[in-house]
Design a protein around this motif. Structure first.
Motif, PDB file in Angstrom:
ATOM      1  N   LEU B  99       5.708   4.408  -3.791  1.00  0.00           N
ATOM      2  CA  LEU B  99       5.980   2.975  -3.760  1.00  0.00           C
ATOM      3  C   LEU B  99       6.304   2.527  -5.180  1.00  0.00           C
ATOM      4  CD1 LEU B  99       3.127   1.527  -1.482  1.00  0.00           C
ATOM      5  CD2 LEU B  99       5.527   1.863  -0.880  1.00  0.00           C
ATOM      6  N   TYR B 175       5.265  -6.091   2.144  1.00  0.00           N
ATOM      7  CA  TYR B 175       5.980  -5.412   1.057  1.00  0.00           C
ATOM      8  C   TYR B 175       6.271  -6.321  -0.131  1.00  0.00           C
ATOM      9  CZ  TYR B 175       6.055  -0.552   2.208  1.00  0.00           C
ATOM     10  OH  TYR B 175       5.661   0.739   2.386  1.00  0.00           O
ATOM     11  N   THR B 193       0.781  -4.013   1.514  1.00  0.00           N
ATOM     12  CA  THR B 193       1.333  -2.704   1.852  1.00  0.00           C
ATOM     13  C   THR B 193       0.235  -1.879   2.509  1.00  0.00           C
ATOM     14  OG1 THR B 193       0.798  -1.994  -0.408  1.00  0.00           O
ATOM     15  CG2 THR B 193       3.080  -2.653   0.016  1.00  0.00           C
TER      16      THR B 193
END
Lengths: 131, 371
Positions: B99, B175, B193
Motif C-alpha cells: 500500500l 482507501y 484500509t
C-alpha cells in the motif's frame, strides 16, 4: 486439561479404551490435547469398516481450518465400526474428544497390545514435556 | 530469536496461541479461528499487524521514484489517499504487494509484507541506485521497527476507532486516511484500509504506544462484541475476498496479470519496473488464470494440491490457497488453471490424497459484505 484414567494414550495423541475386561475390542479417538492443538476441526476422513490396520498406520485425517493432520492406529487390528456422526459434525471432536467423538472400534490382533500404551499419568507428563 | 511486536503481553493476557510467523511471535488464534472470523464478519475484530513493514519515502522526487517502482499509478493519488499496488521485478514477477499512502507531495508511507520486508527494502534500494542519475531528491528509510499497526475491522470499526480521536473518521472514505492524534497525545495515522473485506481502519502509531492504544480499543470494542483476531482468521478472511497473498497467489516468478491484478498494472503511465515483460505477456495472450473454486465433494483443498482435468485426470494447475470457508461453511480454494478452463461453472477436479474430487469454478469474491 485432564485425561481420563480409563483410557490409554499414544504419543500421537490418540486414546484407546478397552471394551470390558479381557475384551479384544477397543474404542479409539483423539485426545483433548490433540483437539486443542488443532483448533476448530472442520473435516474428518475415517476408514471403512473391515479395514485391517497396522499399529502406527494412518487410518484417517482430521483437518482444522488451518491444517491437515493424520490419524494413526494405536494398535494393530481390524476396524469393526466407525462413528458415522463425525463426518457431519466434526466439531464434536472439539467439544467431546474423550467420549462422544470416538472414531473407531477396533478388534485388536493382540489382546495385550494396549499394555504398550501410556496411562493417564504418563500421558499427562508427556503432554507437559511438549510445552 | 523471533521478533516481538509491542503487543506481545496483550496477546498473552488474551490467551493468544503464539507461533513463529515469518520470524515474528504472533497469535495464530485466541478463541478459535472460526469464532474470530465470524465475529469479525458479524461485529468487529481487532488485529495486531505490527509485523507489516513501513518505509518512508520523502523528498520532492518521491512520486517519480514510486511511480517507477510500483505498477499502479501513484501520480493519481491525492493527499490523504491510499493505493494498492504490486511491486514487480525486471521479469514482471511480483516482489511483493503493498500500500502507498500519500501524505503530501513530499511524503509517502509504503506498507509492505512482514516476511518480505528485508527483501522488499533491498529491492527498493536497488531501484533507487538504478535511478540515481535521474532522481536524487528523496530518501528511503525503513521505519518498520518504529511502528505499531493495529487493524480494527468490521461493521462497528468506525465507532470503535473514533473513540481514540477527535479526527472525524466518518469523513474518511475507503482507501483514504487522516493524520491525527490518538488518546489526546499519540501521533497516529487512521487509514480506512484493511485485508478482511469488512469496513475498517488500520491505525499506525509509534511502536511503544501500542499497548495503550490496543487496550483503549479493546475497552471501546466491548460494547460492540469486538474480539481479538489472530493470523488464522486474517488468512481465512482475506481468502474469502480473493485478496492475493505473497507466497500463495503471488510470487517472484508469477505474472500478476494472471492473478487478475490487471487493474493495478498501469501500462499507460510510463515506464516502470517489470512493465515490458508484463506487456509482452499480455500481448502474447495469458495462458493461466487465478480462479475461485468450491468443492462439490467432501474434502478441503490446500496449497499445492493438484488441479486435474476431470475427464483425463491430467494435472492442469495447482491450488494456491484453500480452506473451509467459515462464512460459507463450504470448502473453497484459489487455483491457477489454464485460461480455457477458467470460466464460471467449469467443472474441475482437485487431487486430495489421491482422490480426484469434483470442484466448480465460481464467482469471486466468495464473500460479499451485506452492508
Amino acid at each position: 486439561m485432564s485425561f481420563p484414567n480409563n483410557l490409554k494414550y499414544t504419543k500421537d495423541h490418540e486414546w484407546a479404551r478397552i471394551e470390558g475386561a479381557g475384551s479384544k475390542i477397543i474404542t479409539v479417538g483423539v485426545t483433548d490435547h490433540a483437539q486443542s492443538a488443532l483448533g476448530d476441526i472442520v473435516f474428518i476422513e475415517l476408514p471403512a469398516a473391515g479395514r485391517v490396520l497396522k499399529k502406527g498406520e494412518t487410518f484417517g485425517v482430521v483437518e482444522s481450518i488451518k491444517a491437515v493432520s493424520d490419524l494413526y492406529a494405536p494398535v494393530s487390528g481390524k476396524v469393526l465400526e466407525i462413528n458415522t456422526a463425525l463426518p457431519n459434525d466434526p466439531a464434536l471432536i472439539n467439544k467431546d474428544p474423550h467420549a462422544g467423538a470416538w472414531m473407531l472400534k477396533i478388534e485388536m490382533t493382540d489382546a495385550n497390545a494396549l499394555s504398550e500404551l501410556m496411562d493417564a499419568d504418563a500421558y499427562t507428563k508427556y503432554v507437559e514435556s511438549l510445552h | 530469536m523471533p521478533k516481538q511486536t509491542a503487543l506481545i503481553e496483550e496477546h498473552r493476557r488474551l490467551g493468544g496461541r503464539i507461533i513463529d510467523f515469518g520470524g515474528w511471535e504472533l497469535p495464530v488464534q485466541y478463541t478459535g479461528v472460526m469464532d474470530e472470523h465470524l465475529t469479525c464478519r458479524a461485529k468487529c475484530g481487532i488485529f495486531d499487524v505490527s509485523h507489516m513493514g513501513e518505509v518512508h519515502v520523502e523528498g520532492k522526487d518521491s512520486e517519480a521514484f514510486l511511480n517507477y517502482l510500483v505498477s499502479n499509478d501513484v501520480s493519481k493519488l491525492a493527499d490523504g489517499q491510499a493505493l494498492y499496488s504490486e511491486m514487480c521485478n525486471d521479469n514482471g514477477g511480483v516482489v511483493d504487494d503493498l500500500l502507498v499512502y500519500k501524505k503530501n507531495r513530499d511524503k509517502f508511507l509504503v506498507v509492505i509484507n512482514a516476511g518480505n520486508s528485508d527483501k522488499d527494502y533491498a529491492h527498493m534500494l536497488k531501484i533507487q541506485e538504478r535511478m540515481s542519475t535521474r532522481l536524487k531528491n528523496y530518501t528511503l528509510t525503513n521505519e518498520s521497527p518504529n511502528y505499531t499497526q493495529i487493524a480494527v475491522q468490521g461493521r462497528h470499526a468506525e465507532k470503535i476507532v473514533q473513540t481514540l480521536t477527535k479526527s472525524n473518521l466518518s469523513a474518511v472514505k475507503t482507501y483514504w486516511f487522516t493524520e491525527g492524534t490518538a488518546l489526546g497525545k499519540i501521533p497516529a495515522v487512521f487509514a480506512r484500509t484493511g485485508y478482511t473485506g469488512e469496513d475498517g481502519f488500520e491505525v499506525y502509531i509509534p511502536w511503544s504506544t501500542g499497548p495503550e492504544v490496543w487496550r483503549a480499543l479493546e475497552d471501546a470494542g466491548q460494547a460492540y462484541g469486538m474480539k481479538p483476531c489472530g493470523l488464522g482468521a486474517r488468512d481465512t478472511l482475506r481468502l474469502e475476498m480473493k485478496y492475493p497473498l505473497y507466497g500463495h497467489e503471488l510470487s517472484d516468478e508469477g505474472n500478476p496479470l494472471e492473478a487478475g491484478l490487471g487493474w493495478v498494472i498501469k501500462f499507460d503511465k510510463g515506464d516502470f519496473v517489470g512493465r515490458a515483460p508484463m506487456l509482452a505477456a499480455k500481448e502474447k495472450g495469458l495462458t493461466r488464470s487465478l480462479v475461485g473454486l468450491k468443492m462439490l465433494e467432501r474434502g478441503i483443498p490446500r496449497q499445492g494440491y493438484s488441479i486435474l482435468d476431470p475427464g483425463t485426470k491430467e494435472k492442469i494447475g495447482a491450488v494456491t490457497s484453500g480452506t473451509q470457508s467459515p462464512s460459507l461453511n463450504q470448502a473453497i480454494a484459489l487455483a491457477y488453471v489454464p485460461k480455457s478452463m477458467s470460466a464460471i461453472g467449469t467443472r474441475l477436479a482437485v487431487d486430495i490424497r489421491g482422490a480426484a474430487l469434483a470442484a466448480e469454478v465460481i464467482p469471486t469474491p466468495f464473500y460479499k459484505r451485506p452492508y
